[in-house]
Scaffold this active site. Structure first.
Site, short mmCIF file in Angstrom:
data_model
loop_
_atom_site.label_atom_id
_atom_site.label_comp_id
_atom_site.label_asym_id
_atom_site.label_seq_id
_atom_site.Cartn_x
_atom_site.Cartn_y
_atom_site.Cartn_z
N ASP A 74 11.77 4.47 -1.57
CA ASP A 74 10.60 4.67 -0.72
C ASP A 74 10.71 5.95 0.09
O ASP A 74 11.76 6.23 0.70
CB ASP A 74 10.43 3.49 0.22
CG ASP A 74 10.30 2.15 -0.51
OD1 ASP A 74 10.95 1.98 -1.55
OD2 ASP A 74 9.56 1.30 -0.02
N ASP A 110 5.78 3.82 -3.04
CA ASP A 110 5.68 3.98 -1.58
C ASP A 110 5.96 5.41 -1.15
O ASP A 110 6.81 5.68 -0.30
CB ASP A 110 6.58 2.99 -0.83
CG ASP A 110 5.92 1.62 -0.67
OD1 ASP A 110 4.87 1.38 -1.31
OD2 ASP A 110 6.43 0.80 0.09
N HIS A 146 2.19 0.24 -1.00
CA HIS A 146 1.42 1.11 -0.11
C HIS A 146 0.42 1.97 -0.87
O HIS A 146 -0.63 2.33 -0.32
CB HIS A 146 2.35 1.94 0.77
CG HIS A 146 2.92 1.13 1.89
ND1 HIS A 146 2.36 1.09 3.14
CD2 HIS A 146 3.99 0.28 1.93
CE1 HIS A 146 3.05 0.27 3.92
NE2 HIS A 146 4.06 -0.23 3.21
#
Length: 365
Positions: A74, A110, A146
């Site tokens: 991420d 992400d 996300h």
């Protein structure tokens, strides 16, 4: 024919409420803005099935094995951490140009939210994918929760700078009347990420799940229910939604979806014989794979493994929001190693000079 929903549907509850909301324990929002579900595919059953799923016949998600594969987790809008991780991987030089040669680089999703450098990060990975392909390598950036949230116009985790970031996006038109319901501070971002929007289409070109050789990559994790549903089918349905051609598939918005699942990422790590490791074994068998690499859940002490090194958890919280240090995971044949510092000089075949490489479990067979 486009099945893209109206923004008035997407923006209920009011987006302004989402601009003010915040929560570190990110999860699917029960009130997150979503299109009408009429065309949505049914979600698969949960992971707890006792029978092994059959092998997944459609293997369009599979990529050829490579001599060297490096995965990074991420990034959350932190461009400096992104560059550091890419240098650790041996992928870029000081000018952010591809120097990885035939390296295969996987970013497990992400890239968005929690930081201000999202547009630059997405664009950087798109450019590196082209440069790597020309050099005989590859870059695969995946969609995480996300990315999914932003295409849902769920902006709970967007920073103030993140809203401003897309106001200057080349080719973005935020003036259309269809964006009138969106609060002005979020209008450019909504134009970028609404299904069929400029950056939603960039994300649509990415997969949710891939395999490179005998290693599976996903943001949250692949469960047996996902392989029964069809890994390639998940990728196709998410792509169609992000392109604005279909409603969001429930398989990717559910709490145990491949971008939200945390079954393999618990602390303490699941051990062989546990229900989590049994589910992992089933999913790997269905995909003819040896191991899985996931992000999504921060590992505060660096990259870790579980289930006898069959799953590697690579979200180290490297973004400034979390304060972790950049790291990457290298897979070379049957050897898996953690990389924590960039090479001090160009990498040579068979040489590890200048790199801090830590064997974790080794996986040497």
């Amino acid at each position: 024919m486009s099945a893209a929903p109206r923004l008035s549907t997407l923006l209920a509850p009011p987006l302004a409420a989402l601009l003010l909301a915040g929560c570190d324990a990110d999860r699917p929002a029960s009130r997150a803005p979503r299109p009408a579900p009429a065309a949505s595919a049914a979600a698969p059953s949960s992971a707890g099935a006792s029978t092994a799923p059959p092998p997944d016949a459609d293997r369009s998600y599979a990529r050829p094995a490579a001599d060297r594969v490096v995965a990074i987790g991420d990034l959350h809008g932190d461009l400096a951490a992104t560059r550091a991780a890419l240098r650790i991987a041996g992928a870029i030089d000081a000018s952010d140009r591809w120097v990885g040669g035939k390296l295969v680089l996987v970013q497990t999703g992400d890239e968005l939210d929690r930081g201000d450098g999202e547009q630059a990060i997405v664009d950087l990975f798109d450019r590196l994918a082209s440069e790597a392909r020309a050099a005989g390598g590859a870059v695969y950036a995946l969609n995480g929760n996300h990315e999914v949230m932003n295409v849902q116009l769920d902006f709970r985790y967007v920073t103030e700078g993140g809203f401003k970031d897309f106001e200057d996006a080349p080719g973005l038109d935020a003036s259309g009347s269809h964006l009138a319901p969106v609060p002005p501070p979020a209008r450019a971002r909504a134009a970028a990420f609404v299904p069929g929007g400029l950056y939603a289409k960039k994300l649509a070109a990415r997969d949710v799940i891939i395999a490179v050789g005998d290693t599976v990559f996903a943001h949250g994790g692949v469960l047996p229910s996902h392989t029964r549903y069809g890994v390639a089918r998940i990728n196709r349905e998410v792509r169609a939604w992000m392109e604005g051609k279909a409603a969001p598939p429930a398989v990717v918005t559910a709490e145990d979806s491949p971008v939200w699942a945390r079954l393999y990422s618990s602390d303490p790590p699941p051990s062989p014989g546990s229900n989590a490791c049994a589910a992992l074994d089933q999913a790997l068998a269905a995909m003819s794979a040896k191991r899985m690499v996931v992000g999504h859940t921060v590992q505060r002490n660096g990259i870790t493994s579980a289930c006898g090194d069959k799953v590697w958890r690579i979200d180290v919280g490297m973004a400034s929001h979390y304060g972790g240090k950049p790291a990457a995971l290298e897979i070379a044949g049957d050897t898996v190693r953690v990389l924590t510092s960039e090479p001090s000089e160009p990498k040579t075949p068979g040489g590890d000079k200048g790199e801090n490489k830590k064997d974790v479990g080794g996986e040497k067979k």
